[in-house]
Enzyme design. Sequence first.
Site, PDB file in Angstrom:
ATOM      1  N   HIS A   1       0.845  -1.197   0.000  1.00 14.47           N
ATOM      2  CA  HIS A   1       0.000   0.000   0.000  1.00 14.47           C
ATOM      3  C   HIS A   1       0.874   1.238   0.000  1.00 14.47           C
ATOM      4  O   HIS A   1       1.850   1.321   0.746  1.00 14.47           O
ATOM      5  CB  HIS A   1      -0.905   0.020   1.241  1.00 14.47           C
ATOM      6  CG  HIS A   1      -1.734   1.266   1.326  1.00 14.47           C
ATOM      7  ND1 HIS A   1      -2.896   1.422   0.603  1.00 14.47           N
ATOM      8  CD2 HIS A   1      -1.547   2.416   1.998  1.00 14.47           C
ATOM      9  CE1 HIS A   1      -3.389   2.620   0.850  1.00 14.47           C
ATOM     10  NE2 HIS A   1      -2.592   3.253   1.693  1.00 14.47           N
TER      11      HIS A   1
ATOM     12  N   ASP B   1     -15.605   2.311   7.497  1.00 12.22           N
ATOM     13  CA  ASP B   1     -14.552   3.266   7.178  1.00 12.22           C
ATOM     14  C   ASP B   1     -15.054   4.300   6.177  1.00 12.22           C
ATOM     15  O   ASP B   1     -14.762   5.491   6.303  1.00 12.22           O
ATOM     16  CB  ASP B   1     -13.313   2.537   6.615  1.00 12.22           C
ATOM     17  CG  ASP B   1     -12.269   3.532   6.135  1.00 12.22           C
ATOM     18  OD1 ASP B   1     -11.768   4.292   6.977  1.00 12.22           O
ATOM     19  OD2 ASP B   1     -12.003   3.584   4.925  1.00 12.22           O
TER      20      ASP B   1
ATOM     21  N   ARG C   1     -15.171  12.421   8.812  1.00 12.98           N
ATOM     22  CA  ARG C   1     -13.926  13.056   9.283  1.00 12.98           C
ATOM     23  C   ARG C   1     -13.512  14.173   8.340  1.00 12.98           C
ATOM     24  O   ARG C   1     -12.990  15.208   8.752  1.00 12.98           O
ATOM     25  CB  ARG C   1     -12.812  11.998   9.381  1.00 12.98           C
ATOM     26  CG  ARG C   1     -12.973  11.064  10.573  1.00 12.98           C
ATOM     27  CD  ARG C   1     -12.084   9.835  10.449  1.00 12.98           C
ATOM     28  NE  ARG C   1     -10.708  10.186  10.194  1.00 12.98           N
ATOM     29  CZ  ARG C   1      -9.868   9.460   9.437  1.00 12.98           C
ATOM     30  NH1 ARG C   1     -10.264   8.333   8.883  1.00 12.98           N
ATOM     31  NH2 ARG C   1      -8.637   9.857   9.257  1.00 12.98           N
TER      32      ARG C   1
ATOM     33  N   SER D   1      -7.976   3.196   9.422  1.00  6.09           N
ATOM     34  CA  SER D   1      -8.708   3.302   8.158  1.00  6.09           C
ATOM     35  C   SER D   1      -7.953   2.565   7.053  1.00  6.09           C
ATOM     36  O   SER D   1      -8.515   1.725   6.331  1.00  6.09           O
ATOM     37  CB  SER D   1      -8.876   4.797   7.818  1.00  6.09           C
ATOM     38  OG  SER D   1      -9.212   4.993   6.479  1.00  6.09           O
TER      39      SER D   1
ATOM     40  N   LYS E   1      -8.793  -1.532   5.344  1.00  9.97           N
ATOM     41  CA  LYS E   1      -9.055  -1.811   3.923  1.00  9.97           C
ATOM     42  C   LYS E   1      -8.128  -2.904   3.392  1.00  9.97           C
ATOM     43  O   LYS E   1      -8.531  -3.761   2.613  1.00  9.97           O
ATOM     44  CB  LYS E   1      -8.903  -0.526   3.103  1.00  9.97           C
ATOM     45  CG  LYS E   1     -10.096   0.420   3.334  1.00  9.97           C
ATOM     46  CD  LYS E   1      -9.998   1.693   2.550  1.00  9.97           C
ATOM     47  CE  LYS E   1      -9.126   2.709   3.217  1.00  9.97           C
ATOM     48  NZ  LYS E   1      -9.626   4.050   3.337  1.00  9.97           N
TER      49      LYS E   1
HETATM   50  N1  URA Z   1      -6.354   7.466   3.595  1.00 15.05           N
HETATM   51  C1  URA Z   1      -7.242   6.591   4.095  1.00 15.05           C
HETATM   52  O1  URA Z   1      -7.550   5.570   3.484  1.00 15.05           O
HETATM   53  N2  URA Z   1      -7.788   6.863   5.300  1.00 15.05           N
HETATM   54  C2  URA Z   1      -7.482   7.963   6.011  1.00 15.05           C
HETATM   55  O2  URA Z   1      -8.006   8.131   7.080  1.00 15.05           O
HETATM   56  C3  URA Z   1      -6.571   8.867   5.463  1.00 15.05           C
HETATM   57  C4  URA Z   1      -6.011   8.594   4.245  1.00 15.05           C
END
Ligand code: URA
Length: 431
Positions: free
Chosen positions: A82, A161, A168, A183, A187
Amino acid sequence: MRMVDIIAKKRDGGELSKEEIEFFITGYTNGDIPDYQASSLAMAIYFQDMNDDERANLTMVMVESGDQIDLSAIDGIKVDKHSTGGVGDTTTLVLAPLVAALDIPVAKMSGRGLGHTGGTIDKLEAVDGFHVEISEEEFTRLVNEHKIAVIGQSGNLTPADKKLYALRDVTGTVNSIPLIASSIMSKKIAAGADAIVLDVKTGAGAFMKTDEDAERLARAMVKIGNNVGRRTMAIISDMSQPLGFAIGNALEVQEAIETLRGEGPEDLTELVMTLGSQMVVLGGKAEDLDDARRKLQEVIDNGAALEKFREFLENQGGDGSVVDDVTKLPQAAYTIEVPAKSSGVVSRMVADEIGIASMLLGAGRATKEDTIDLAVGLMLRKKVGDTVEEGESLVTIYANREDVEDVKQKIYDNIEISAQADKPALIHTII
Ligand code: URA
Protein backbone atom coordinates in the site's frame (compact mmCIF):
# COMPACT_ATOMS: atom_id res chain seq x y z
CA MET A 1 -24.38 1.03 26.65
CA ARG A 2 -24.83 4.69 25.75
CA MET A 3 -22.87 6.55 23.09
CA VAL A 4 -22.70 9.67 25.27
CA ASP A 5 -20.79 7.73 27.96
CA ILE A 6 -18.30 6.43 25.38
CA ILE A 7 -17.69 9.98 24.11
CA ALA A 8 -17.20 11.30 27.66
CA LYS A 9 -14.82 8.46 28.52
CA LYS A 10 -12.60 9.22 25.55
CA ARG A 11 -12.85 12.97 26.11
CA ASP A 12 -11.41 12.41 29.60
CA GLY A 13 -8.55 10.27 28.28
CA GLY A 14 -10.00 6.84 29.10
CA GLU A 15 -9.34 3.59 27.22
CA LEU A 16 -12.26 2.24 25.17
CA SER A 17 -12.97 -1.47 25.46
CA LYS A 18 -13.49 -3.68 22.41
CA GLU A 19 -17.23 -3.79 23.22
CA GLU A 20 -17.46 0.01 23.32
CA ILE A 21 -15.65 0.32 19.98
CA GLU A 22 -17.94 -2.34 18.51
CA PHE A 23 -21.01 -0.54 19.84
CA PHE A 24 -19.86 2.70 18.19
CA ILE A 25 -18.83 1.24 14.82
CA THR A 26 -21.81 -1.09 14.44
CA GLY A 27 -24.28 1.59 15.53
CA TYR A 28 -22.73 4.23 13.29
CA THR A 29 -22.62 1.95 10.24
CA ASN A 30 -26.26 0.92 10.54
CA GLY A 31 -27.48 4.44 11.21
CA ASP A 32 -28.42 4.09 14.91
CA ILE A 33 -25.72 6.52 16.01
CA PRO A 34 -26.06 9.99 14.48
CA ASP A 35 -23.28 11.95 12.76
CA TYR A 36 -23.04 14.46 15.61
CA GLN A 37 -22.13 11.79 18.15
CA ALA A 38 -19.70 10.05 15.79
CA SER A 39 -17.96 13.34 14.99
CA SER A 40 -17.77 14.17 18.67
CA LEU A 41 -16.04 10.86 19.38
CA ALA A 42 -13.70 11.33 16.37
CA MET A 43 -12.70 14.72 17.82
CA ALA A 44 -12.13 13.19 21.27
CA ILE A 45 -9.90 10.54 19.65
CA TYR A 46 -8.10 13.32 17.75
CA PHE A 47 -7.15 15.00 21.02
CA GLN A 48 -6.77 11.99 23.35
CA ASP A 49 -5.29 9.42 20.93
CA MET A 50 -5.80 5.65 21.25
CA ASN A 51 -3.49 3.02 22.67
CA ASP A 52 -2.32 -0.06 20.76
CA ASP A 53 -5.21 -2.27 21.86
CA GLU A 54 -7.81 0.33 20.93
CA ARG A 55 -6.21 0.85 17.50
CA ALA A 56 -6.14 -2.89 16.78
CA ASN A 57 -9.74 -3.30 17.93
CA LEU A 58 -10.96 -0.34 15.89
CA THR A 59 -9.25 -1.76 12.81
CA MET A 60 -10.72 -5.24 13.16
CA VAL A 61 -14.21 -3.99 13.98
CA MET A 62 -14.10 -1.91 10.78
CA VAL A 63 -12.86 -4.96 8.83
CA GLU A 64 -15.84 -6.91 10.16
CA SER A 65 -18.31 -4.14 9.26
CA GLY A 66 -18.58 -5.44 5.67
CA ASP A 67 -17.46 -8.11 3.21
CA GLN A 68 -14.00 -9.63 3.45
CA ILE A 69 -12.23 -11.07 0.46
CA ASP A 70 -11.41 -14.73 0.93
CA LEU A 71 -8.10 -15.50 -0.75
CA SER A 72 -7.70 -18.87 0.98
CA ALA A 73 -8.09 -20.72 -2.33
CA ILE A 74 -4.86 -19.06 -3.47
CA ASP A 75 -1.72 -20.93 -2.47
CA GLY A 76 1.10 -19.16 -0.65
CA ILE A 77 1.47 -16.02 1.43
CA LYS A 78 -0.46 -13.15 -0.16
CA VAL A 79 1.59 -10.01 0.36
CA ASP A 80 -0.07 -6.71 -0.47
CA LYS A 81 1.56 -3.33 -0.85
CA HIS A 82 0.00 0.00 0.00
CA SER A 83 1.23 3.46 -0.83
CA THR A 84 -0.20 6.53 0.84
CA GLY A 85 -0.20 8.08 -2.63
CA GLY A 86 1.93 10.42 -4.65
CA VAL A 87 2.65 11.90 -8.05
CA GLY A 88 3.97 9.69 -10.85
CA ASP A 89 3.92 6.67 -8.55
CA THR A 90 4.37 3.83 -11.02
CA THR A 91 5.57 1.41 -8.32
CA THR A 92 2.68 -1.08 -8.38
CA LEU A 93 2.96 -1.64 -12.14
CA VAL A 94 6.58 -2.67 -11.68
CA LEU A 95 6.36 -4.42 -8.32
CA ALA A 96 3.47 -6.73 -9.15
CA PRO A 97 5.11 -8.64 -12.05
CA LEU A 98 8.52 -8.37 -10.40
CA VAL A 99 7.58 -10.25 -7.23
CA ALA A 100 5.22 -12.58 -9.14
CA ALA A 101 8.27 -13.62 -11.16
CA LEU A 102 9.64 -14.97 -7.86
CA ASP A 103 6.47 -17.03 -7.35
CA ILE A 104 4.93 -14.74 -4.77
CA PRO A 105 1.17 -14.59 -5.39
CA VAL A 106 -0.03 -11.09 -6.31
CA ALA A 107 -3.81 -11.05 -5.92
CA LYS A 108 -4.47 -7.38 -6.34
CA MET A 109 -7.73 -5.56 -5.97
CA SER A 110 -7.31 -2.08 -7.39
CA GLY A 111 -9.26 1.05 -8.04
CA ARG A 112 -9.47 3.95 -10.40
CA GLY A 113 -7.76 7.18 -9.53
CA LEU A 114 -9.07 10.50 -8.36
CA GLY A 115 -6.56 13.32 -8.64
CA HIS A 116 -3.21 13.77 -10.35
CA THR A 117 -3.13 10.65 -12.52
CA GLY A 118 -5.22 7.57 -12.82
CA GLY A 119 -5.15 4.63 -10.45
CA THR A 120 -3.49 1.30 -11.25
CA ILE A 121 -6.47 0.10 -13.30
CA ASP A 122 -6.61 3.28 -15.40
CA LYS A 123 -2.91 2.94 -16.17
CA LEU A 124 -3.24 -0.72 -17.16
CA GLU A 125 -6.18 0.11 -19.40
CA ALA A 126 -3.76 2.14 -21.51
CA VAL A 127 -2.79 -1.29 -22.86
CA ASP A 128 -5.19 -2.15 -25.67
CA GLY A 129 -7.72 -4.80 -24.61
CA PHE A 130 -6.68 -5.09 -20.97
CA HIS A 131 -9.59 -5.41 -18.57
CA VAL A 132 -10.22 -6.20 -14.91
CA GLU A 133 -13.79 -7.41 -15.28
CA ILE A 134 -13.04 -11.02 -14.43
CA SER A 135 -14.97 -13.40 -12.19
CA GLU A 136 -13.63 -14.30 -8.75
CA GLU A 137 -13.10 -17.88 -9.99
CA GLU A 138 -11.01 -16.63 -12.92
CA PHE A 139 -9.08 -14.31 -10.60
CA THR A 140 -8.22 -17.21 -8.27
CA ARG A 141 -7.25 -19.46 -11.20
CA LEU A 142 -4.99 -16.81 -12.72
CA VAL A 143 -3.18 -16.15 -9.45
CA ASN A 144 -2.71 -19.87 -8.75
CA GLU A 145 -1.45 -20.60 -12.26
CA HIS A 146 0.40 -17.38 -13.13
CA LYS A 147 0.94 -15.78 -9.71
CA ILE A 148 -0.60 -12.48 -10.77
CA ALA A 149 -4.00 -10.97 -11.49
CA VAL A 150 -5.77 -7.66 -10.90
CA ILE A 151 -9.50 -7.36 -10.30
CA GLY A 152 -11.64 -4.24 -9.90
CA GLN A 153 -12.97 -3.32 -6.49
CA SER A 154 -16.16 -5.18 -5.74
CA GLY A 155 -18.30 -5.99 -2.75
CA ASN A 156 -19.04 -3.91 0.24
CA LEU A 157 -15.61 -3.59 1.86
CA THR A 158 -15.27 -1.66 5.16
CA PRO A 159 -18.51 0.35 4.95
CA ALA A 160 -17.75 1.69 8.45
CA ASP A 161 -14.55 3.27 7.18
CA LYS A 162 -16.30 4.79 4.15
CA LYS A 163 -18.87 6.47 6.34
CA LEU A 164 -16.44 7.54 9.05
CA TYR A 165 -13.84 8.84 6.58
CA ALA A 166 -16.48 10.98 4.84
CA LEU A 167 -17.53 12.38 8.21
CA ARG A 168 -13.93 13.06 9.28
CA ASP A 169 -13.35 14.89 6.02
CA VAL A 170 -15.91 17.55 6.97
CA THR A 171 -15.28 17.70 10.73
CA GLY A 172 -11.56 18.43 10.89
CA THR A 173 -10.67 14.95 12.11
CA VAL A 174 -8.84 13.40 9.17
CA ASN A 175 -5.42 14.15 10.59
CA SER A 176 -5.46 11.75 13.52
CA ILE A 177 -2.87 8.97 13.53
CA PRO A 178 -5.09 6.25 15.11
CA LEU A 179 -7.95 7.10 12.73
CA ILE A 180 -5.79 7.18 9.58
CA ALA A 181 -3.88 4.04 10.53
CA SER A 182 -7.00 2.00 11.31
CA SER A 183 -8.71 3.30 8.16
CA ILE A 184 -5.88 2.22 5.85
CA MET A 185 -5.16 -1.08 7.60
CA SER A 186 -8.82 -2.10 7.72
CA LYS A 187 -9.05 -1.81 3.92
CA LYS A 188 -5.91 -3.89 3.33
CA ILE A 189 -7.01 -6.60 5.76
CA ALA A 190 -10.55 -6.77 4.34
CA ALA A 191 -8.99 -7.20 0.88
CA GLY A 192 -7.44 -10.44 2.12
CA ALA A 193 -3.76 -9.63 2.67
CA ASP A 194 -1.75 -12.09 4.81
CA ALA A 195 1.18 -9.66 5.00
CA ILE A 196 1.47 -5.98 4.14
CA VAL A 197 4.24 -3.68 2.93
CA LEU A 198 3.58 0.04 3.40
CA ASP A 199 5.12 2.91 1.49
CA VAL A 200 4.42 6.04 3.51
CA LYS A 201 5.27 9.13 1.49
CA THR A 202 6.53 12.37 2.93
CA GLY A 203 6.93 15.84 1.39
CA ALA A 204 4.95 18.35 -0.67
CA GLY A 205 3.14 15.76 -2.79
CA ALA A 206 2.26 13.54 0.16
CA PHE A 207 -0.55 13.25 2.64
CA MET A 208 2.02 13.45 5.46
CA LYS A 209 4.08 16.59 4.91
CA THR A 210 6.82 15.96 7.49
CA ASP A 211 9.10 13.03 8.27
CA GLU A 212 7.96 12.98 11.90
CA ASP A 213 4.29 12.60 10.96
CA ALA A 214 5.06 10.02 8.27
CA GLU A 215 7.09 7.98 10.75
CA ARG A 216 4.39 8.14 13.43
CA LEU A 217 1.82 6.91 10.89
CA ALA A 218 4.09 4.15 9.58
CA ARG A 219 4.89 2.87 13.08
CA ALA A 220 1.20 2.94 14.01
CA MET A 221 0.24 0.87 10.96
CA VAL A 222 3.06 -1.64 11.43
CA LYS A 223 2.00 -2.14 15.04
CA ILE A 224 -1.66 -2.63 14.11
CA GLY A 225 -0.74 -5.15 11.39
CA ASN A 226 1.51 -7.17 13.64
CA ASN A 227 -0.98 -7.02 16.54
CA VAL A 228 -3.78 -8.47 14.40
CA GLY A 229 -1.67 -11.27 12.92
CA ARG A 230 -0.59 -9.70 9.60
CA ARG A 231 3.17 -9.36 9.30
CA THR A 232 3.73 -5.76 8.28
CA MET A 233 6.76 -3.71 7.24
CA ALA A 234 7.04 -0.08 6.14
CA ILE A 235 9.29 2.48 4.60
CA ILE A 236 9.14 6.27 4.54
CA SER A 237 9.94 7.59 1.06
CA ASP A 238 10.37 11.03 -0.44
CA MET A 239 7.51 12.71 -2.30
CA SER A 240 8.83 16.26 -2.32
CA GLN A 241 9.26 15.84 -6.07
CA PRO A 242 7.45 13.39 -8.38
CA LEU A 243 8.75 9.82 -8.49
CA GLY A 244 10.48 8.74 -11.71
CA PHE A 245 10.06 10.83 -14.84
CA ALA A 246 6.59 9.91 -16.16
CA ILE A 247 3.31 11.43 -14.93
CA GLY A 248 0.32 10.20 -16.93
CA ASN A 249 -1.20 6.83 -17.66
CA ALA A 250 0.36 5.47 -20.89
CA LEU A 251 3.60 7.27 -20.04
CA GLU A 252 3.75 5.47 -16.70
CA VAL A 253 3.15 2.10 -18.36
CA GLN A 254 6.05 2.86 -20.68
CA GLU A 255 8.21 3.76 -17.68
CA ALA A 256 7.18 0.55 -15.90
CA ILE A 257 8.28 -1.50 -18.92
CA GLU A 258 11.63 0.30 -18.99
CA THR A 259 12.08 -0.31 -15.26
CA LEU A 260 11.25 -4.02 -15.59
CA ARG A 261 13.89 -4.15 -18.30
CA GLY A 262 16.42 -2.63 -15.86
CA GLU A 263 16.46 0.71 -17.67
CA GLY A 264 14.14 2.73 -15.46
CA PRO A 265 14.74 5.96 -13.55
CA GLU A 266 17.13 5.61 -10.62
CA ASP A 267 14.64 6.64 -7.92
CA LEU A 268 11.77 4.46 -9.14
CA THR A 269 14.13 1.49 -9.46
CA GLU A 270 15.48 1.99 -5.94
CA LEU A 271 12.00 2.31 -4.45
CA VAL A 272 10.82 -0.82 -6.25
CA MET A 273 13.85 -2.79 -5.05
CA THR A 274 13.36 -1.62 -1.46
CA LEU A 275 9.65 -2.41 -1.30
CA GLY A 276 10.09 -5.55 -3.39
CA SER A 277 12.74 -6.88 -0.99
CA GLN A 278 10.32 -6.51 1.92
CA MET A 279 7.59 -8.29 -0.06
CA VAL A 280 9.93 -11.15 -0.93
CA VAL A 281 10.98 -11.59 2.71
CA LEU A 282 7.37 -11.46 3.94
CA GLY A 283 6.40 -13.86 1.14
CA GLY A 284 8.90 -16.35 2.54
CA LYS A 285 11.07 -16.47 -0.58
CA ALA A 286 14.26 -15.00 0.88
CA GLU A 287 16.23 -15.21 4.10
CA ASP A 288 16.78 -11.49 4.47
CA LEU A 289 16.50 -8.18 2.59
CA ASP A 290 19.90 -8.58 0.89
CA ASP A 291 19.05 -12.05 -0.34
CA ALA A 292 15.68 -10.75 -1.57
CA ARG A 293 17.31 -7.89 -3.46
CA ARG A 294 19.70 -10.30 -5.19
CA LYS A 295 16.78 -12.46 -6.30
CA LEU A 296 14.85 -9.46 -7.63
CA GLN A 297 17.89 -8.28 -9.58
CA GLU A 298 18.20 -11.74 -11.11
CA VAL A 299 14.65 -11.72 -12.56
CA ILE A 300 15.22 -8.25 -13.97
CA ASP A 301 18.56 -9.26 -15.52
CA ASN A 302 17.30 -12.53 -17.03
CA GLY A 303 14.10 -10.95 -18.42
CA ALA A 304 11.71 -13.05 -16.31
CA ALA A 305 10.10 -9.97 -14.72
CA LEU A 306 9.33 -8.36 -18.08
CA GLU A 307 7.98 -11.67 -19.42
CA LYS A 308 5.74 -11.92 -16.37
CA PHE A 309 4.31 -8.48 -17.20
CA ARG A 310 3.58 -9.61 -20.79
CA GLU A 311 1.93 -12.82 -19.51
CA PHE A 312 -0.18 -10.84 -17.04
CA LEU A 313 -1.38 -8.36 -19.69
CA GLU A 314 -2.27 -11.17 -22.11
CA ASN A 315 -4.09 -13.22 -19.45
CA GLN A 316 -6.44 -10.27 -18.97
CA GLY A 317 -7.05 -9.56 -22.66
CA GLY A 318 -4.24 -7.01 -23.17
CA ASP A 319 -1.84 -6.66 -26.06
CA GLY A 320 1.36 -8.10 -24.54
CA SER A 321 3.46 -6.91 -27.47
CA VAL A 322 3.57 -3.41 -25.91
CA VAL A 323 6.50 -4.69 -23.85
CA ASP A 324 8.49 -4.93 -27.12
CA ASP A 325 7.05 -1.82 -28.72
CA VAL A 326 5.84 0.97 -26.44
CA THR A 327 4.61 3.02 -29.43
CA LYS A 328 1.58 0.69 -29.35
CA LEU A 329 0.43 2.58 -26.25
CA PRO A 330 -1.92 5.55 -26.79
CA GLN A 331 0.06 8.45 -28.26
CA ALA A 332 -0.60 12.15 -27.72
CA ALA A 333 -1.00 14.41 -30.76
CA TYR A 334 1.46 17.08 -29.57
CA THR A 335 4.76 17.02 -27.71
CA ILE A 336 5.87 20.40 -26.40
CA GLU A 337 9.12 21.12 -24.56
CA VAL A 338 9.35 23.44 -21.54
CA PRO A 339 12.80 25.05 -21.79
CA ALA A 340 14.69 26.31 -18.74
CA LYS A 341 14.73 30.11 -18.49
CA SER A 342 18.13 30.14 -16.79
CA SER A 343 21.15 27.90 -16.17
CA GLY A 344 21.86 26.35 -12.78
CA VAL A 345 20.76 23.39 -10.68
CA VAL A 346 17.13 22.32 -10.25
CA SER A 347 16.47 22.99 -6.57
CA ARG A 348 12.72 22.44 -6.26
CA MET A 349 9.95 20.58 -8.12
CA VAL A 350 6.72 20.82 -6.17
CA ALA A 351 5.26 17.34 -6.55
CA ASP A 352 1.56 18.01 -6.07
CA GLU A 353 1.53 21.11 -8.29
CA ILE A 354 3.36 19.27 -11.08
CA GLY A 355 0.74 16.55 -10.69
CA ILE A 356 -1.98 19.16 -11.13
CA ALA A 357 -0.26 20.36 -14.33
CA SER A 358 -0.65 16.83 -15.68
CA MET A 359 -4.28 16.80 -14.59
CA LEU A 360 -4.92 20.02 -16.55
CA LEU A 361 -4.01 18.02 -19.67
CA GLY A 362 -6.67 15.43 -18.81
CA ALA A 363 -4.44 12.73 -17.26
CA GLY A 364 -6.39 12.64 -13.97
CA ARG A 365 -9.93 13.03 -12.71
CA ALA A 366 -11.20 16.03 -10.76
CA THR A 367 -14.48 14.20 -10.06
CA LYS A 368 -15.41 10.52 -10.20
CA GLU A 369 -17.47 11.11 -13.35
CA ASP A 370 -14.60 12.59 -15.42
CA THR A 371 -13.12 10.52 -18.21
CA ILE A 372 -9.36 10.58 -18.49
CA ASP A 373 -7.12 10.87 -21.52
CA LEU A 374 -4.70 7.93 -21.28
CA ALA A 375 -2.18 9.37 -23.76
CA VAL A 376 -1.43 12.72 -22.14
CA GLY A 377 0.91 13.72 -19.33
CA LEU A 378 4.39 14.94 -18.55
CA MET A 379 7.85 13.48 -18.89
CA LEU A 380 10.34 15.16 -16.57
CA ARG A 381 13.72 15.71 -18.21
CA LYS A 382 15.39 16.97 -15.02
CA LYS A 383 15.02 16.19 -11.32
CA VAL A 384 16.13 18.03 -8.18
CA GLY A 385 19.93 18.17 -8.05
CA ASP A 386 20.39 18.01 -11.85
CA THR A 387 22.27 20.78 -13.64
CA VAL A 388 20.47 22.52 -16.48
CA GLU A 389 21.50 24.96 -19.21
CA GLU A 390 19.26 27.84 -20.26
CA GLY A 391 17.05 26.62 -23.13
CA GLU A 392 17.43 22.93 -22.21
CA SER A 393 14.16 21.06 -21.70
CA LEU A 394 12.92 20.70 -18.12
CA VAL A 395 9.77 18.80 -19.01
CA THR A 396 8.12 17.42 -22.16
CA ILE A 397 4.37 17.95 -22.31
CA TYR A 398 2.33 15.24 -24.08
CA ALA A 399 -0.97 16.86 -25.01
CA ASN A 400 -4.00 16.41 -27.17
CA ARG A 401 -4.46 20.17 -27.47
CA GLU A 402 -2.14 22.63 -29.13
CA ASP A 403 -2.36 25.48 -26.64
CA VAL A 404 -0.78 24.40 -23.34
CA GLU A 405 0.22 27.81 -21.95
CA ASP A 406 -1.68 27.11 -18.70
CA VAL A 407 0.26 23.87 -18.18
CA LYS A 408 3.59 25.51 -19.03
CA GLN A 409 2.91 28.32 -16.56
CA LYS A 410 2.06 25.85 -13.80
CA ILE A 411 5.32 24.01 -14.47
CA TYR A 412 7.39 27.21 -14.44
CA ASP A 413 5.70 28.32 -11.21
CA ASN A 414 6.67 25.07 -9.53
CA ILE A 415 10.22 24.38 -10.68
CA GLU A 416 13.04 26.40 -9.15
CA ILE A 417 16.56 26.71 -10.54
CA SER A 418 19.30 27.87 -8.15
CA ALA A 419 23.08 28.00 -7.98
CA GLN A 420 23.32 24.81 -5.94
CA ALA A 421 21.11 21.98 -4.68
CA ASP A 422 21.53 18.39 -3.49
CA LYS A 423 19.53 15.39 -4.62
CA PRO A 424 17.00 14.57 -1.86
CA ALA A 425 17.34 11.17 -0.18
CA LEU A 426 14.68 8.81 -1.54
CA ILE A 427 14.32 6.32 1.30
CA HIS A 428 14.10 8.21 4.60
CA THR A 429 13.51 5.32 6.99
CA ILE A 430 12.94 1.57 6.90
CA ILE A 431 10.70 0.28 9.67
N1 URA B 1 -6.35 7.47 3.59
C1 URA B 1 -7.24 6.59 4.09
O1 URA B 1 -7.55 5.57 3.48
N2 URA B 1 -7.79 6.86 5.30
C2 URA B 1 -7.48 7.96 6.01
O2 URA B 1 -8.01 8.13 7.08
C3 URA B 1 -6.57 8.87 5.46
C4 URA B 1 -6.01 8.59 4.24
